[in-house]
Design a protein around this motif. Structure first.
Motif, mmCIF file in Angstrom:
data_model
loop_
_atom_site.group_PDB
_atom_site.id
_atom_site.type_symbol
_atom_site.label_atom_id
_atom_site.label_comp_id
_atom_site.label_asym_id
_atom_site.label_seq_id
_atom_site.Cartn_x
_atom_site.Cartn_y
_atom_site.Cartn_z
ATOM 1 N N UNK A 674 0.872 -1.168 0.000
ATOM 2 C CA UNK A 674 0.000 0.000 0.000
ATOM 3 C C UNK A 674 0.913 1.222 0.000
ATOM 4 N N UNK A 675 0.879 2.000 -1.088
ATOM 5 C CA UNK A 675 1.610 3.268 -1.085
ATOM 6 C C UNK A 675 0.741 4.291 -0.364
ATOM 7 N N UNK A 682 -4.417 5.735 0.535
ATOM 8 C CA UNK A 682 -3.685 4.826 -0.345
ATOM 9 C C UNK A 682 -3.658 5.412 -1.754
ATOM 10 N N UNK A 683 -2.472 5.504 -2.330
ATOM 11 C CA UNK A 683 -2.357 6.064 -3.678
ATOM 12 C C UNK A 683 -2.680 5.050 -4.760
ATOM 13 N N UNK A 688 -3.737 -1.771 -11.343
ATOM 14 C CA UNK A 688 -2.632 -1.326 -12.186
ATOM 15 C C UNK A 688 -1.413 -1.082 -11.317
ATOM 16 N N UNK A 689 -1.632 -0.390 -10.217
ATOM 17 C CA UNK A 689 -0.497 -0.023 -9.365
ATOM 18 C C UNK A 689 -0.392 -0.828 -8.088
ATOM 19 N N UNK C 261 7.229 9.332 -7.299
ATOM 20 C CA UNK C 261 5.849 8.984 -6.958
ATOM 21 C C UNK C 261 5.778 7.490 -6.699
ATOM 22 N N UNK C 262 4.574 6.952 -6.636
ATOM 23 C CA UNK C 262 4.466 5.547 -6.255
ATOM 24 C C UNK C 262 5.054 4.606 -7.292
ATOM 25 N N UNK C 263 5.407 5.131 -8.454
ATOM 26 C CA UNK C 263 5.988 4.241 -9.457
ATOM 27 C C UNK C 263 7.502 4.269 -9.452
ATOM 28 N N UNK C 264 8.088 5.237 -8.748
ATOM 29 C CA UNK C 264 9.548 5.284 -8.703
ATOM 30 C C UNK C 264 10.035 6.607 -8.165
#
Lengths: 758, 160, 291
Positions: A674-675, A682-683, A688-689, C261-264
């Motif tokens: 969980x970001x 939660x982002x 997908x993410x 961001x949450x991807x990197x």
């Protein structure tokens, strides 16, 4: 390595003289499931059905000052609106949630928030409309005034002095005593075995490490759903996708202050649960809406709601300290574990304590467990809850120790392995267990015996789950054509109805195709515990076994009446009732069934069991990885899982559990988390993410089923659903270390983390 | 403009089907809630899990990302149309024989996807199968038995 | 989802009229794999009460090749048609790098390169590849048609230089000279389905062992996909060598301004720019040398 070198799926079977047990029949619900006919929760329909939608808090921590629903109520098509105010007033009691217990006030508050929003996604209000899009637009018109508070999102933040407090009424229980101190620590407990200080003093080498894990979700493909119909006669009927229809009934009864006999829960087919569909979320809300509208109301969560509004498993802080002698004997072990419970108390830190060191026979052990609330969704069980977190630490620490002692990591574990008679730090003494056998099977497997490819890293790990028993019921009635109807209450998430049917078929000596298993509602079967805790094949299978034994003895009695002989002279083997003394006297089960009516009436059997001899299961992994040195990306090159099933009733579905738990463990190891953004929500609320493994991310998962029969079950069954999710995260971390010399103590091992690790 | 439903004419599993829907309703919603074909499932509603896969005009699509009104004139195959009467398709048989499903929620999507693969490539390699099926998520099986089931069906269909 | 109206015009003129009449509240719909998700979550950047399905307009479905004008890809042409097309495989194989990895099989059954470009995500997988090929787009509006370079289309995250009453008709990839090779390489944590953490689309033209042209474009490391002219230019005139490649890769990295961001993280993305540019150039060079 070629495919011809070894068998990809092995069953190291110790007992092979069964007719049905150990075979691989087609599951009874198969045709429905491959043709799209099976009815899951969201597929359920009824006349006049309305759709419910839930408004959720965007804030992770806030006081709810007011809720104004007037604009929403005025929208064309809205038939009802509910908030927590619609719950009946009840005094606080404890609620049995199927695997643990909570306070009613916490459960109620999680279903619909009362005075505070405690996590982003916390349910605040709900509406019902005939058009789900209208309902969705309507909830946007509900005006909620919040006073935003600071959130705490990790155990470190929550346990710090001056941390923002979630509950003014939550006082820390310290080693069994209420301290009267308000904090975010619900509970601190200890397990003590031997003398930990003496143990560390005796050690030649002491290793101390800290590990951190993040919140992850069970990731079932089917979101939560439920339909409720509140009838004018005061009866409430619920159809839902659940792991425990009786838990739904009991929880809803307490929440709505109704007798359980007024509630009927019909479980639909279920699209995955892994523990996450044991708690209730939407059912009481649908019930409250239905009470107002007088029609059935269905609520289906979106994927985002599933992430934010159901129960992930905790992030955690695990500190491990292990002392060993130079010969590899572990003299002392200390685990300090703080686990996030989410918004209300009840993390699985207790279960983690039962498993953390249980694979090993250690004289001196200390376990400190902390149950900590944080501003995240209330955690729910996820396949061996708490144990994977603990194993991520312990199984890495042991490999570090093995390297320092220049010992093979499997040999180090074999040297200390728990056996029958070993006492766990949390108290119980092991009966017959298969830890040693699993380790030996790992060591002897072609995977371990074959040199790894250049550039690859190899890691191993092993884990333990205690498994549970609890109640199960089963009814069998014999049909004239020699088939039997078998009804039971364990919702079938993975093919269990067939394994349960196989128990009955084995006892009666009939083909399993002649058993018609049905999963029935709470009005139609005796109390049955959750489909979880690795208990279903074990306990409900046992109930089927007992019910079949009753049928068997009645058959013998009936035959003795028909032949006018003493029933002690008769026996029933392989579906044939015959006389021990007179070989001419025999008839098949089918022949007996055919004349039931004329010879005394129908034959049936039933059983209700609560078996206590659930044998624990051990599962181990061997994994080879490659790591891209420029990107840090980890690729799983080869994966082997070994598990003790006691007795694999249906080996294909046992293999399936092993492979499935492994895949979840791999996702947990590599990419899932969980970001949380700065405001505490939660982002990555989409698939997908929230990155679960796809078919392209995994190799074939080779399996070895070890069978060390559990003396506590008639066929030796040990539940297998859970232990297999425990070893993957440390095995992969150990493999990454082997490939890169980087020891990573935080999950997940995502590419950026691996690249930047020292 | 007054809100009116649109009349859509389409072909589903070789049958002409007429239905009414709002433009905002996805094909997935139309199949499940309007027409009553609930075999196609919703897992995420944003194209990432593949549980809603149908075959539309010869290629597999996630029906959650198709509007119902876009189905006008299209030919759609859903899981309910895969079996031939009461004879299961070889893929359906091999999924059962290989225990390639546990909870079964992803199974309709996988069967539609795999069927399209085998129609275009009768002897796919393990990598080709995994690549083709990457848009279909399964959380129960770890994909091992699913891949075997597709390989198994491919073999059976070649010799048929 | 809030209410939307739906129209399906048959001609470009009908589509333009609908766009003009809508006063900016209509969106063209091709594959829908971005737009439908955005409408459903109520993305504030998509303020639309009407959806115009453009898949009925013949020009937007064209996929053709000629030795004079190169490859023309209609704005609505689905990815699966692109990677199955014989002319694409023969003359523009590098386009398949992008077309085959946006989403997965099902997404590729609907999504289009035109839609990917108009969506203007910083991570758009088709865009660096088109830039590397020097692609030109054709747009139609109430005042006629115009052309533009792909690298001039994205002006901000999810913002384009296309007016709300304009419609993307097609993308044209010019004829590639002999000695041309291109590739698109992205980094994702899984093996499919992810949004690019960083990506590089490159093309080179090699004659007698020297670069005569090179174009390098990056995605996911700036508010839009970027055309790093100086990185490609640094190769021109040089002999093919690891040092030249590395220098170009570093120039590309320096042009990147990624966010965390949450991807990197930003640092990780910058690092990946260099790795991916180098690896993409290696592939493009191999393809050029085979050509």
């Amino acid at each position: 390595m070629t495919t011809a070198d070894y068998e990809r799926n092995q069953v190291l079977s110790t007992q092979n003289d069964y007719k049905v047990i150990g075979t691989r029949p087609i599951r009874h619900d198969g045709a429905d499931k491959v043709t799209g006919r099976a009815i899951y929760g969201a597929d359920f329909d009824a006349a006049g059905l309305l759709h419910g939608k839930i408004l959720r808090s965007p804030h992770s921590h806030a006081k709810i000052i007011s809720i104004d629903t007037t604009k929403a109520a005025a929208l064309n098509g809205i038939k009802a609106i509910v908030t927590a105010a619609d719950f009946p007033e009840v005094s606080n009691t404890k609620v049995d949630l199927g695997e643990d217990v909570t306070e009613l006030k916490w459960l109620r508050d999680n279903i619909l928030a009362s005075n505070k929003a405690l996590y982003a996604g916390h349910a605040i209000a709900a509406v019902a409309a005939s058009n789900p899009h209208v309902a969705e637009e309507a909830i946007k018109l509900i005006d909620v005034t919040y006073e935003i508070l600071d959130p705490v999102l990790t155990t470190q933040e929550a346990m710090a002095d001056n941390a923002s407090i979630l509950h003014d009424s939550l006082e820390t229980v310290e080693l069994g005593h209420n301290t009267g101190v308000v904090s975010n620590i619900a509970k601190h407990f200890q397990h003590i075995k031997g003398d930990i200080k003496k143990g560390f003093d005796e050690a030649d080498l002491v290793l101390e490490r800290e590990y951190n894990t993040k919140t992850v979700h069970q990731g079932y493909i089917e979101p939560h759903s439920g339909t409720a119909l509140w009838s004018p006669d005061g009866r409430l009927h619920i159809w839902c996708s659940t792991q425990g229809s009786f838990v739904v009934r009991d929880s809803v009864a307490k929440l709505l202050d109704m007798p359980i006999s007024n509630i009927r829960v019909t479980p639909t087919e279920i699209g995955g649960g892994f523990g996450g569909k044991i708690p209730i979320y939407v059912e009481p809300v649908a019930a409250l809406l239905s009470k107002k509208t007088g029609t059935p109301v269905k609520i289906v969560m979106t994927r985002r709601e599933t992430f934010e509004g159901s129960g992930p498993t905790p992030g955690s802080q695990i500190k491990v300290k292990i002392g060993v002698k130079n010969d590899g004997t572990i003299t002392a072990a200390h685990a300090w574990m703080a686990m996030e419970a989410g918004a209300y108390p009840g993390s699985p830190v207790g279960a983690a304590a039962q498993c953390v060191f249980s694979t090993y026979d250690i004289e001196n052990v200390l376990i400190d467990g902390y149950d900590v609330v944080v501003n995240k969704p209330k955690t729910a069980a996820y396949r061996a809850p708490g144990a994977p977190n603990a194993a991520f630490g312990v199984e890495q620490a042991l490999n570090e120790i093995a390297e320092k002692l220049d010992m093979d990591p499997i040999e180090l574990r074999l040297k200390n392995v728990a056996v029958e008679g070993t006492r766990r730090a949390d108290g119980p003494v092991f009966g017959k267990i298969g830890a040693k056998e699993v380790l030996e099977a790992m060591r002897d497997h072609a995977h371990y015996q074959t040199a790894k490819q250049t550039g690859h890293g190899r890691g191993i790990a092993i884990g333990f789950w205690f498994n549970i028993g609890f109640d199960s019921a089963c009814n069998i009635s014999v049909n004239k054509d020699g088939s039997i109807n078998l009804t039971e209450g364990s919702t079938d998430i993975g093919g269990s109805r067939t394994s349960i049917a196989m128990h009955a078929a084995e006892v009666l000596g009939i083909p399993v195709e002649n058993v018609r298993p049905s999963i029935v509602d709470t009005d139609t079967i005796g109390y049955t515990g959750v489909t979880g805790g690795s208990r279903t094949t074990f306990a409900t299978g046992w109930a089927a076994y007992e019910a079949a034994q009753e049928v068997k003895s009645k058959c013998i009695e009936r035959a003795s009446t028909i032949w006018d002989v003493n029933k002690d002279d008769l026996h029933m083997e392989d579906g044939v009732i015959s006389s021990k003394s007179d070989p001419e006297l025999k008839m098949t089960f089918k022949e007996l069934a055919n004349q039931m009516s004329e010879t005394g009436g129908g034959i049936s059997g039933s059983a209700a069991v609560n078996p206590s001899g659930a044998g624990g299961s051990f599962a181990g992994n061997i994994v080879d990885v490659s790591v891209d040195p420029d990107t840090g990306k980890v690729t799983i090159e080869r994966f082997t899982v070994v598990q003790d099933a006691g007795k694999a009733i249906h080996p294909s579905y046992v293999e399936g559990q092993m492979q499935g738990g492994s895949a979840q463990g791999i996702g947990w190891a590599l990419n899932e988390e969980y970001f949380m953004n700065d405001s505490g929500s939660m982002s990555n609320t989409s698939l997908l993410d929230y990155r679960m493994p796809t078919a392209l991310d995994l190799p074939m998962i080779d399996t070895v089923i070890v069978e060390v029969a559990n003396p506590g079950h008639p066929f030796g069954v040990r539940g297998v659903g859970e232990a297999n999710i425990i070893p993957p995260t440390p095995a992969i971390a150990n493999a990454v270390y082997d490939a890169t010399n980087k020891r990573i103590q935080e999950l997940p091992l995502s590419p950026g983390a691996v690249l930047s690790a020292e | 403009m007054a809100e009116r439903k649109t009349h859509v004419q389409t072909t589903i599993n070789n049958e002409p089907i007429d239905f009414l829907c709002e433009p905002r309703q996805s094909l997935l919603e139309c199949l499940r809630d309007v027409i009553g074909l609930t075999g196609t499932k919703e897992g995420c509603n944003d194209g990432n899990c593949g549980a809603c896969t149908v075959n539309m005009d010869g290629r597999v699509v996630t029906s959650c990302l198709v509007l119902g009104v876009e189905a006008e004139g299209a030919s759609i195959e859903t899981i309910e149309g895969v079996a031939d009467g009461s004879n299961l398709h070889p893929l359906q048989v091999s999924f059962l024989e290989n225990a390639a499903l546990q909870c079964g929620i992803c199974t309709p999507g996988f069967i539609i996807s795999a069927k399209a693969l085998l129609e275009q490539n009768s002897d796919p390699s393990e990598h080709e199968i995994r690549f083709w099926l990457a848009n279909n998520l399964c959380r129960c099986t770890g994909y091992d038995k699913i891949v075997r089931a597709v390989q198994d069906a491919a073999k059976k269909m070649q010799t048929a | 989802m809030k209410w939307i109206d739906f129209e399906k015009p048959n001609t470009i003129d009908e589509a333009i009229k609908l766009l003009v009449d809508s006063n900016g509240l209509a969106k063209p719909l091709a594959g829908g794999t971005d737009l439908i998700v955005q409408l459903r979550v109520g993305d504030p950047r998509v303020n639309a009460s009407q959806v115009i399905d453009v898949k009925g307009i013949p020009e937007l479905n064209e996929l053709s090749y000629s030795p004079e004008s190169g490859l023309t890809i209609g704005a609505a042409v689905e990815l699966y048609k692109i990677y199955n097309d014989d002319n694409v495989k023969k003359y523009y194989p590098a386009i398949i790098d992008s077309a085959s990895l946006i989403g997965g099989t099902q997404i590729q059954g609907r999504a289009s390169l035109g839609g990917n470009l108009c969506n203007a995500a910083p991570s758009g997988d088709g865009i660096p590849n088109l830039i590397a090929h020097g692609a030109i787009v054709t747009l139609a509006g109430p005042n006629g048609t115009r052309k533009a370079k792909v690298e001039d289309i994205c002006i901000g995250p999810r913002k384009t230089s296309i007016d709300s009453d304009e419609l993307l008709l097609s993308i044209n990839l010019p004829i590639n000279p002999s000695g041309f090779g291109a590739s698109y390489l992205r980094f994702i944590p899984r093996n499919e389905m992810d949004i690019a953490v960083a990506a590089a689309g490159v093309s080179v033209t090699i004659e007698s062992g020297k670069f005569t042209n090179a174009r390098i474009s990056l995605a996911s490391v700036a508010p839009t996909p970027i055309f790093v002219k100086e990185a490609g230019d640094s190769l021109v005139g040089k002999a093919v060598s690891p040092e030249a490649i590395q220098e170009a890769a570093i120039l590309a990295k320096n042009a990147a301004s990624p966010i965390s961001d949450m991807r990197g993280t930003a640092e990780y993305r910058k690092h990946l720019c260099e790795v991916l540019t180098q690896r993409a150039l290696d592939i493009a060079i191999n393809r050029a040398q085979e050509n």
